[in-house]
Design an enzyme around this catalytic site. Sequence first.
Site, short mmCIF file in Angstrom:
data_model
loop_
_atom_site.label_atom_id
_atom_site.label_comp_id
_atom_site.label_asym_id
_atom_site.label_seq_id
_atom_site.Cartn_x
_atom_site.Cartn_y
_atom_site.Cartn_z
N ASN A 400 0.82 -1.20 0.00
CA ASN A 400 0.00 0.00 0.00
C ASN A 400 0.86 1.26 0.00
OD1 ASN A 400 -1.85 2.01 0.41
ND2 ASN A 400 -2.96 0.98 2.03
N ASP A 401 1.54 1.50 1.11
CA ASP A 401 2.28 2.75 1.22
C ASP A 401 3.40 2.88 0.19
OD1 ASP A 401 0.70 3.51 3.36
OD2 ASP A 401 1.92 2.36 4.76
N VAL A 402 3.98 1.74 -0.22
CA VAL A 402 5.11 1.81 -1.15
C VAL A 402 4.67 2.12 -2.58
CG1 VAL A 402 6.58 0.30 0.21
CG2 VAL A 402 5.12 -0.68 -1.55
N VAL A 403 3.34 2.15 -2.82
CA VAL A 403 2.86 2.53 -4.15
C VAL A 403 1.95 3.76 -4.06
CG1 VAL A 403 3.01 0.22 -5.16
CG2 VAL A 403 0.93 0.89 -3.99
N ALA A 441 0.73 2.93 7.42
CA ALA A 441 1.01 4.31 7.81
C ALA A 441 -0.29 5.03 8.15
CB ALA A 441 1.74 5.02 6.70
#
Lengths: 474, 102
Positions: A400-403, A441
């Site tokens: 999620n957060d990494v994209v 996050a």
Amino acid sequence: MTQSILTICYLFASITFILGLKMLSNPLTARKGNLVAAVGMTVAILGTIFLYRDEETGNNLHNYGWIFSALIIGAIVGTLAAKKVKMTAMPEMVSLFNGMGGACAALISIVEFLHISHQIHNGADAAYISAIRPTVMIILTGLIIGAVSFAGSMVAWGKLNGKVKDLSFTGQNILNLLVLATTIGLAVWLVVHPEQRWMMVVILVLALCYGIFFVLPIGGADMPVVISLLNSFTGVAAACGGFLYDNKVMLTGGILVGAAGTLLTILMCKAMNRSLKNVLIGSFGASAQTASGTAVQGHHKEISVADSAMLMAYANKVMIVPGYGLAVAQAQHICHELEELLSQKGVTVKYAIHPVAGRMPGHMNVLLAEADVDYEVLLEMEDANDEFKTCDVVLILGANDVVNPAAKTDPASPIYGMPILDVELAKTVIINKRSMKPGYAGIENELFFKPKSSMLFGDAKKVLQNLVTEIKAI
Amino acid sequence: MENILTWISAHQQLLYIVILMIFVGIEVIGHVPSVLHTPLMSGANAIHGVVIIGAIIVMGKAENDNYLALILGFFAVLLGMLNVVGGFVVTDRMLEMFKKKK
């Protein structure tokens, strides 16, 4: 004679530690490096047991029964725990073992302090008290750092396996600093008045509290950084033991880990494009609450398993972006099966690995390697970002957060500035998630609402199994 | 103050080791790829288990009737051993998966 052999044992162990660490930082030699360090450690431990002589009395060590039973129990429990633990729970395990080391350092300090205060209470003169002060200082340093490391690691362990929730309130940082300042202040006072032995208990309790308070507000996504930092703390605590016993191997090993651990912590922060200060003071959760204006709302569209299977089977190139969702679902094996199936159909399949995907840097690599995925198809972030524009389908598995494009576009976002995988460059993006809930996050991801994106809800393992069945049927 | 100065000059060898090891520690892992961050952390974790040597010394020096020291020392050795053995085994398990397959 025996003393010289022991010295050589320690010298040998010190060399293996440096060499081991050096080899551990290269993928080709890493495993051997770990073994080299382990051999050195064994030599140092056996040497200490059989060859150590007390400098004051010249006596050998005794209490062998106690020592060996502790060693054997520790070795058996340690091996079993390390062998049994699931690959996904590795980060917790490292944290747990780190806490054990911290506790060990703290216990040593307690026993040594009791020994000294015993001497003082048996009528040592003022000269003894004045000469012992630097030693007391070292003991207390080891006690405080060891206790902080122990308590912090336990909280980090609890957080990673979901037993401990994030807790933050206003003024927490000030409270933390206050606790730390009081601990250090009391420790200084105790160095000046080493005869007040009860103060040691107060310091121990405060240090344990500080360790807990220090880790509690930090978000789960930052846990690897915290564990790495606590790891280097334990190194320093071990080095205090080196000063205490004039023992060079403890000093070498401790400081080596202290320095390498600190650098590793900074490298991990860099991979997330955040400063250490930011991680420690401004926790993810806390900043997400203040940046409430960033919530993106809109419509997301769903895609069925059958449609996804069709899309992928007739694509030229598919990029898989694994995340923590893949890890918790234990879906690495079925993921590899999907990859092989698609390859047989002439589809090029590659994996895009974000450096901090999962719970720990390198977590995804370890997991996929376990499932026999070829090293060659794992792309690092920069290479993957070059290839996205040639991809027909990007399949995001529980990442999620990494994209999240907010890292690039929204300066108010807590993850602003973190390099991300540019999945939007591909023609279609399929996102597998369990629900629309925000990621670790705690922030919304506008990627899910983009026209190119389709959501494929469900547990990663089940969804992948269904995909495999569908593709086989095509 | 004087104590501290005497202590520093008495332990200057150790202090030199500290300074050198800080640089060695930073230097040896300076070029680690991010793939290896976790195993490296775990390996370093096992290495600081060297604190067990202190625990063995504490234990071995304790008088036979000093039960408090014996019990605390026993736990120190036990926990230190957990750190060492667990740390190395976990690291090995992680790295086992990096094997190149042909």
